[in-house]
Scaffold this motif. Structure first.
Motif, PDB file in Angstrom:
ATOM      1  N   UNK A   1       0.825  -1.212   0.000  1.00 19.66           N
ATOM      2  CA  UNK A   1       0.000   0.000   0.000  1.00 19.66           C
ATOM      3  C   UNK A   1       0.861   1.265   0.000  1.00 19.66           C
ATOM      4  N   UNK A   2       2.201   1.096  -0.055  1.00 21.90           N
ATOM      5  CA  UNK A   2       3.099   2.263  -0.041  1.00 21.90           C
ATOM      6  C   UNK A   2       3.719   2.424  -1.425  1.00 21.90           C
ATOM      7  N   UNK A   3       3.788   3.663  -1.886  1.00 20.12           N
ATOM      8  CA  UNK A   3       4.310   3.922  -3.227  1.00 20.12           C
ATOM      9  C   UNK A   3       5.830   3.865  -3.242  1.00 20.12           C
ATOM     10  N   UNK A   4       6.389   3.966  -4.445  1.00 19.72           N
ATOM     11  CA  UNK A   4       7.838   4.014  -4.708  1.00 19.72           C
ATOM     12  C   UNK A   4       8.566   2.811  -4.132  1.00 19.72           C
ATOM     13  N   UNK A   5       7.920   1.661  -4.278  1.00 11.16           N
ATOM     14  CA  UNK A   5       8.541   0.366  -3.953  1.00 11.16           C
ATOM     15  C   UNK A   5       8.937   0.226  -2.488  1.00 11.16           C
TER      16      UNK A   5
ATOM     17  N   UNK B   1       4.526  -0.846  -7.372  1.00 12.25           N
ATOM     18  CA  UNK B   1       4.636  -0.670  -8.824  1.00 12.25           C
ATOM     19  C   UNK B   1       4.760  -2.029  -9.524  1.00 12.25           C
ATOM     20  N   UNK B   2       5.464  -2.968  -8.895  1.00  9.06           N
ATOM     21  CA  UNK B   2       5.603  -4.304  -9.490  1.00  9.06           C
ATOM     22  C   UNK B   2       4.269  -5.052  -9.444  1.00  9.06           C
ATOM     23  N   UNK B   3       3.498  -4.807  -8.395  1.00  8.04           N
ATOM     24  CA  UNK B   3       2.170  -5.416  -8.307  1.00  8.04           C
ATOM     25  C   UNK B   3       1.258  -4.908  -9.413  1.00  8.04           C
ATOM     26  N   UNK B   4       1.334  -3.609  -9.656  1.00 10.20           N
ATOM     27  CA  UNK B   4       0.505  -3.036 -10.730  1.00 10.20           C
ATOM     28  C   UNK B   4       0.882  -3.660 -12.077  1.00 10.20           C
TER      29      UNK B   4
ATOM     30  N   UNK C   1      12.156   2.031   5.875  1.00  6.71           N
ATOM     31  CA  UNK C   1      12.583   3.411   6.145  1.00  6.71           C
ATOM     32  C   UNK C   1      12.515   3.795   7.616  1.00  6.71           C
ATOM     33  N   UNK C   2      12.113   2.881   8.518  1.00  6.62           N
ATOM     34  CA  UNK C   2      12.063   3.229   9.952  1.00  6.62           C
ATOM     35  C   UNK C   2      13.457   3.079  10.549  1.00  6.62           C
ATOM     36  N   UNK C   3      14.275   4.100  10.329  1.00  6.98           N
ATOM     37  CA  UNK C   3      15.701   4.050  10.694  1.00  6.98           C
ATOM     38  C   UNK C   3      16.078   5.280  11.525  1.00  6.98           C
TER      39      UNK C   3
END
Ligand SMILES: [Zn+2]
Length: 482
Positions: A182-186, A212-215, A412-414
């Motif tokens: 559900x999050x964009x940009x892979x 994007x790969x799912x689409x 990205x939780x860093x």
């Protein structure tokens, strides 16, 4: 009055005015602090720490060492996990013309998988769309498209939706699900099927595919039948020990009463669990250090808890409540932080509006900046749950999700997402709150089963308990107030 006077004779520190205590706390706060360095050690040094993993064991030691360095006794209270689990990145190769290798990740506690499988189009994942697949779904993977997630409500909705979709897929005899991120940009994140908390392995293979790969896969499925080679060598270890780190500062005249502040220590491991929930674990350790550094002696005992197993269904707090059932009457407040470092607007009162005057008085030293927008709701979602259904008064910090939401359980939780100033402000506010609760003239009492029952009805908690598989435990009294 007599009891109080006796206590004053025995413990001269109590004679100091509360203002003096706060002045000492503020002075300690103004000194250099190890908090940010400890958080960095947890995130960069230990990294993602899935409950039961070697990294989680190192995080337990980080917690014990942190409390000990602050001058407290600390211990690990162990609890078992049905299965340890280690993710392996899935390798997927879509076969044939216009075939490709999508970026993907496993859902938590998915079983491993290896072979060549048909992939079917399950559309938007509605019951109607999935059921049209009928017997063709047997042994196949079902691809499900999703909407982009931009609100906390949509995020919570993902759990309800996926619990239903995975149950339907299982009923159809599917081998597994491939669900569009559900999050964009892979951006990938670790999702857990609510049907397999407690460390139970999922009953079908569950894969998330980059948005994007799912689409692209969805478009291909409209053209022709799709086959894919899928290898995902996740490891399931069988039973493992996990644990909670517990420390305390004993109280004085009301030492039998306990106020507890908790945050979960475990995290998912695509990122390094900085906002969820390393920052608040570091904060809990730091508050203990500040109280010791300021030589404060609270009236009530203040207990500090770093829970494990939160991401697998609040297992650490569940185990804690079970192990400490005999003293739950004496636990007078449980305060949980689990929403990163966004500004605290107020507290979720766990369905008990009578918290308001006590809470506002405790936070009063924060002045105009004190969080005031408290909410009467109760929800399933973090470590207060088992205390709540035991009738223990709970508070959860309600926070701004601007930074928390896009990084939730994600790669990205860093540590770079941590705002050092926000960490210090939140620590100060939480320290003031805990000090206020530990010394408050009176706190709320534990509720009876009938009162908890009424609270569940009044707050609409029941549907959430059903989604997350917690209703049966409440209904048969195996979990919650007897
Ligand atoms: Zn969390």
């Amino acid at each position: 009055m007599r009891k109080r006077l006796l206590a004053l004779v025995a413990l001269p520190l109590l004679a100091q005015a509360p203002d003096n205590d706060l002045a000492r706390l503020r002075a300690a706060f103004a000194q250099p602090s190890p908090e940010l360095a400890q958080l960095r050690q947890l995130c960069d040094g230990i990294g993602g720490r899935v409950t039961g993993s070697p990294a989680f064991t190192r995080a337990l030691k980080w917690g014990v060492d942190g409390f000990k360095a602050a001058g407290l006794q600390a211990k690990v209270e162990p609890f078992p996990l049905v299965n340890g689990w280690t993710a392996a990145p899935p390798r997927i190769r879509i076969e044939g013309p216009m075939g490709f290798s999508p970026l993907a990740t496993s859902w938590g506690w998915s079983p491993p998988c290896a072979g060549t499988f048909r992939i079917l189009d399950g559309g938007d994942g509605s019951d109607a769309a999935m059921k049209t697949l009928g017997t063709s779904a047997k042994g196949a993977f079902i691809y499900l498209a999703s909407e982009p997630m931009t609100t906390p409500e949509a995020l919570f909705g993902e759990y309800t939706t996926t619990a239903r979709q995975s149950a339907v897929a299982k009923a159809l005899g599917a081998k597994g699900l491939i669900v569009q991120s559900t999050r964009v940009r892979k951006l990938l994140y670790r999702h857990l099927d609510p049907r397999c908390d407690d460390g139970r392995v999922a009953d079908l293979v569950e894969i998330q595919i980059a948005r994007e790969d799912g689409a692209r896969l969805g478009r291909l499925l409209k053209d022709r039948p799709v086959q894919a080679e899928i290898r995902m060598p996740n490891r399931v270890s069988g039973p493992v020990q996990a644990g909670n780190v517990i420390a305390e500062i004993p109280g004085t005249d009301l030492k039998d009463e306990v106020v507890l502040i908790g945050a979960h220590l475990d995290s998912w491991e695509l990122g390094t669990g900085a906002l969820d929930n390393g920052c608040n674990a570091a904060m809990v350790v730091e508050i203990a250090r500040l109280f010791k550094a300021a030589n404060l002696h609270p009236r009530r005992t203040i207990r500090f808890a770093l829970f494990g197993g939160e991401e697998e269904g609040m297992l650490g707090s569940k185990a804690y409540v079970k192990a400490h059932r005999a003293e739950l009457d004496r636990i007078r407040a449980v305060v949980i932080y689990d929403e990163g470092l966004g500004k605290v607007s107020g507290f979720s009162l766990g369905g008990r509006p009578e918290w308001r005057p006590i809470l506002d008085a405790a936070l009063a030293p924060e002045g105009d900046g004190a969080p005031k927008a408290h909410t009467d709701d109760a929800f399933v979602g973090t470590d207060n749950y088992d205390f709540l259904v035991e009738g223990v008064p709970t508070l959860i910090a309600n926070q701004d999700w601007t930074n928390y939401l896009p990084n939730y359980h994600a790669e990205s939780d860093t540590f770079d997402k941590v705002d050092a100033g926000a960490l210090r402000r939140q620590t100060h506010e939480a320290a003031i709150l805990m000090w206020g609760l530990a010394n408050a003239p009176a706190l709320l009492s534990r509720q009876t089963r009938a009162q908890v029952e009424a609270l569940i009805q009044a707050t609409g908690l029941a549907p959430q308990m059903k989604t997350f598989g917690m209703w049966d435990g409440w209904a048969d009294s195996s979990r919650g107030r007897k």
